[in-house]
Scaffold this active site. Structure first.
Site, PDB file in Angstrom:
ATOM      1  N   ASP A  80       0.862  -1.181   0.000  1.00  0.00           N
ATOM      2  CA  ASP A  80       0.000   0.000   0.000  1.00  0.00           C
ATOM      3  C   ASP A  80       0.898   1.230   0.000  1.00  0.00           C
ATOM      4  O   ASP A  80       2.049   1.169  -0.478  1.00  0.00           O
ATOM      5  CB  ASP A  80      -0.967  -0.043   1.187  1.00  0.00           C
ATOM      6  CG  ASP A  80      -2.309   0.611   0.871  1.00  0.00           C
ATOM      7  OD1 ASP A  80      -2.372   1.850   0.872  1.00  0.00           O
ATOM      8  OD2 ASP A  80      -3.284  -0.118   0.621  1.00  0.00           O
ATOM      9  N   ASP A  81       0.434   2.326   0.515  1.00  0.00           N
ATOM     10  CA  ASP A  81       1.202   3.570   0.495  1.00  0.00           C
ATOM     11  C   ASP A  81       2.529   3.410   1.252  1.00  0.00           C
ATOM     12  O   ASP A  81       2.700   2.504   2.059  1.00  0.00           O
ATOM     13  CB  ASP A  81       0.365   4.691   1.116  1.00  0.00           C
ATOM     14  CG  ASP A  81       0.760   6.071   0.619  1.00  0.00           C
ATOM     15  OD1 ASP A  81       1.808   6.195  -0.053  1.00  0.00           O
ATOM     16  OD2 ASP A  81       0.030   7.032   0.903  1.00  0.00           O
ATOM     17  N   LYS A 156      -3.518  -0.866  -7.064  1.00  0.00           N
ATOM     18  CA  LYS A 156      -4.552  -0.143  -6.306  1.00  0.00           C
ATOM     19  C   LYS A 156      -4.321   1.348  -6.504  1.00  0.00           C
ATOM     20  O   LYS A 156      -3.258   1.862  -6.170  1.00  0.00           O
ATOM     21  CB  LYS A 156      -4.468  -0.497  -4.823  1.00  0.00           C
ATOM     22  CG  LYS A 156      -5.392   0.342  -3.937  1.00  0.00           C
ATOM     23  CD  LYS A 156      -5.193   0.010  -2.464  1.00  0.00           C
ATOM     24  CE  LYS A 156      -6.023   0.932  -1.573  1.00  0.00           C
ATOM     25  NZ  LYS A 156      -5.840   0.609  -0.123  1.00  0.00           N
ATOM     26  N   ASP A 158      -5.362   5.077  -5.579  1.00  0.00           N
ATOM     27  CA  ASP A 158      -6.016   5.934  -4.593  1.00  0.00           C
ATOM     28  C   ASP A 158      -6.381   7.267  -5.250  1.00  0.00           C
ATOM     29  O   ASP A 158      -6.196   7.457  -6.452  1.00  0.00           O
ATOM     30  CB  ASP A 158      -5.075   6.125  -3.403  1.00  0.00           C
ATOM     31  CG  ASP A 158      -5.803   6.313  -2.093  1.00  0.00           C
ATOM     32  OD1 ASP A 158      -6.965   6.766  -2.101  1.00  0.00           O
ATOM     33  OD2 ASP A 158      -5.214   6.014  -1.036  1.00  0.00           O
ATOM     34  N   ARG A 214     -13.479   0.628  -4.774  1.00  0.00           N
ATOM     35  CA  ARG A 214     -13.651   1.122  -3.415  1.00  0.00           C
ATOM     36  C   ARG A 214     -14.568   2.336  -3.483  1.00  0.00           C
ATOM     37  O   ARG A 214     -14.280   3.301  -4.175  1.00  0.00           O
ATOM     38  CB  ARG A 214     -12.312   1.543  -2.821  1.00  0.00           C
ATOM     39  CG  ARG A 214     -11.556   0.455  -2.080  1.00  0.00           C
ATOM     40  CD  ARG A 214     -12.098   0.162  -0.685  1.00  0.00           C
ATOM     41  NE  ARG A 214     -12.309   1.349   0.109  1.00  0.00           N
ATOM     42  CZ  ARG A 214     -11.332   2.040   0.689  1.00  0.00           C
ATOM     43  NH1 ARG A 214     -10.076   1.666   0.568  1.00  0.00           N
ATOM     44  NH2 ARG A 214     -11.624   3.114   1.409  1.00  0.00           N
ATOM     45  N   ASP A 218     -12.178   4.101   4.531  1.00  0.00           N
ATOM     46  CA  ASP A 218     -11.222   3.078   4.946  1.00  0.00           C
ATOM     47  C   ASP A 218     -11.740   2.366   6.190  1.00  0.00           C
ATOM     48  O   ASP A 218     -12.284   3.000   7.105  1.00  0.00           O
ATOM     49  CB  ASP A 218      -9.881   3.710   5.311  1.00  0.00           C
ATOM     50  CG  ASP A 218      -9.117   4.220   4.101  1.00  0.00           C
ATOM     51  OD1 ASP A 218      -9.634   4.117   2.978  1.00  0.00           O
ATOM     52  OD2 ASP A 218      -8.001   4.718   4.297  1.00  0.00           O
TER      53      ASP A 218
END
Length: 410
Positions: A80-81, A156, A158, A214, A218
């Site tokens: 992820d990030d 993914k 964002d 999404r 979160d």
């Protein structure tokens, strides 16, 4: 005594959505992601076991294979990030943090692939990621080529620090096209709808360009947040059901079973509810420290089979009365599934329903408790099905026509 009340059309005939036509995500993606459990912990010197570095992802890949997660369907190991350097290189290419990923992303992806798994990473359709690392804006073609060279299987995307709804949407369309042009099978997970909630996102359009969507907040390590997310997707279930299906599935965010907040019953509930709604199943927990009872929830083959049913239908809530809620889902081969969920906080409560109340056809069904791997018997029409549901817990059943019985033995 029958207590169920039909609140909405069961929508058993709603067609599955038409997702991104790249042949991927024919069932909801399953895997592991670092974010909810490990966040943006980049200070590895005092806490090397819990920071975002290559060893963490290698260890999780090892466990997914050695401890049975891969065998039941989990296949992605996703970053992820906070994996990147703060700056791109001289050619404008992304680069990992050299201290935390000294071997490079291609070597990490190769390691994951050597385990028979797939590798995913995170980017942002903006000028920066949510935690201030380089965004993809102005670099789509370059970054996509980099993903191909590294062997990335899942992206993914964002939506922090974006440039507004028009350019934001165009960015996702361009990204989708760029991924498809490479010829490499890369699952595209979008937070397009989530970040455009104030601008009336077109979920049908999003489904055309994305494999996974999404749409809401979160998840946190919090039962209350799990319920908040559940409430949102239930409120918009008619819209979501029309675009959910092979090629594009909702992503209700991470499965937090095995973290700190959920009780055993609540953990069963999140797994069952995410499964019946055909959400992506992406664990975000420390698999190295997984309680055996929580591991059994994550590896329940019968629950996973309902999530992974090839029709890809989204479960629909058909009943809400007192503290009980009921979801049903159409499955392949004339089968159905249902979840009976209790929001009670005091004690176990009894619930009674029938095949007719659940909207099932007028035919005898074998009914099975898939959480506890227990056959409940044959039911037809108005035969009462009586269950006891613990506070915050669920009963999850599969109903299979008697003439087509194919229950697997797990």
């Amino acid at each position: 005594m029958r207590t169920i009340l039909l609140l909405v059309s069961l929508s058993l005939t709603v067609p599955a959505g038409y997702g991104l036509d790249n042949g991927l995500a024919r069932t909801p993606p399953m895997g592991w992601n670092a974010w909810e459990r490990f966040r943006c912990n980049v200070d590895c010197d005092p806490d090397p076991d819990n920071c975002i570095r290559e060893e963490l992802f290698m260890q999780m890949a090892d466990i997914v294979v050695s401890q049975g997660y891969k065998e039941v369907g989990y296949e992605f190991i996703n970053m992820d990030d906070c994996w990147m350097s703060k700056e791109r290189d001289a050619q404008g290419r992304l680069q990992p943090d050299p201290k935390r990923f000294p071997s490079g992303i291609k070597n990490l992806a190769d390691y994951v692939h050597s385990k028979g798994l797939k590798f995913g990473l995170y980017q942002d359709m903006g000028t920066q990621t949510c935690d201030g690392y380089p965004g993809i804006w102005g670099h789509i073609e370059t970054d996509v080529q980099t993903y191909v060279e590294w062997g990335v299987d899942y992206v993914k995307m964002d939506g922090c620090h974006n440039l507004g709804p028009v350019l934001f949407g165009e960015g996702f369309v361009n990204m989708s096209h760029a991924l498809n042009k490479t010829g490499r099978p890369i699952v595209f997970s979008c937070e397009w709808g989530f970040d455009m909630r104030e601008h009336n996102p077109n979920y049908t359009e999003i489904a055309v360009y994305c494999n996974s969507m999404r749409q809401y907040l979160d998840v946190q390590d919090s039962w209350e947040q799990v319920l908040t997310i559940l409430n949102w997707y239930t409120f918009f279930q008619e819209i979501m059901a029309k675009v959910n299906g092979p090629g594009n599935f909702i992503d209700m965010d991470f499965i937090i079973v095995g973290d700190f907040a959920l009780s055993y019953e609540q953990a069963q509930s999140q797994m069952a509810l995410w499964s019946i709604m055909s959400s992506a199943l992406l664990m975000s927990s420390d698999l190295r420290k997984m309680d055996p009872k929580m591991k059994a929830i994550l590896q329940n083959r019968e629950v996973i089979a309902i999530n992974q049913d090839k029709l890809g239908k989204m479960g629909i809530m058909i009943h809400s009365e007192s503290h009980f809620e009921v979801w049903t889902k159409v499955l392949d081969k004339g089968c159905f599934a249902a979840v009976i969920f209790s929001r009670a906080t005091d004690m176990p409560h009894n619930f009674t329903t029938t095949m007719t109340d659940l909207g099932y056809p007028n035919t005898p069904f074998y009914v099975r408790d898939v959480i506890n791997h227990r056959n409940l018997g044959i039911f037809i029409k108005y035969d009462p099905l009586n269950v006891k549901v613990n506070p915050g817990g669920v009963v999850m059943i599969k109903a299979e026509p008697v003439k087509k019985r194919t229950f697997k033995v797990y």
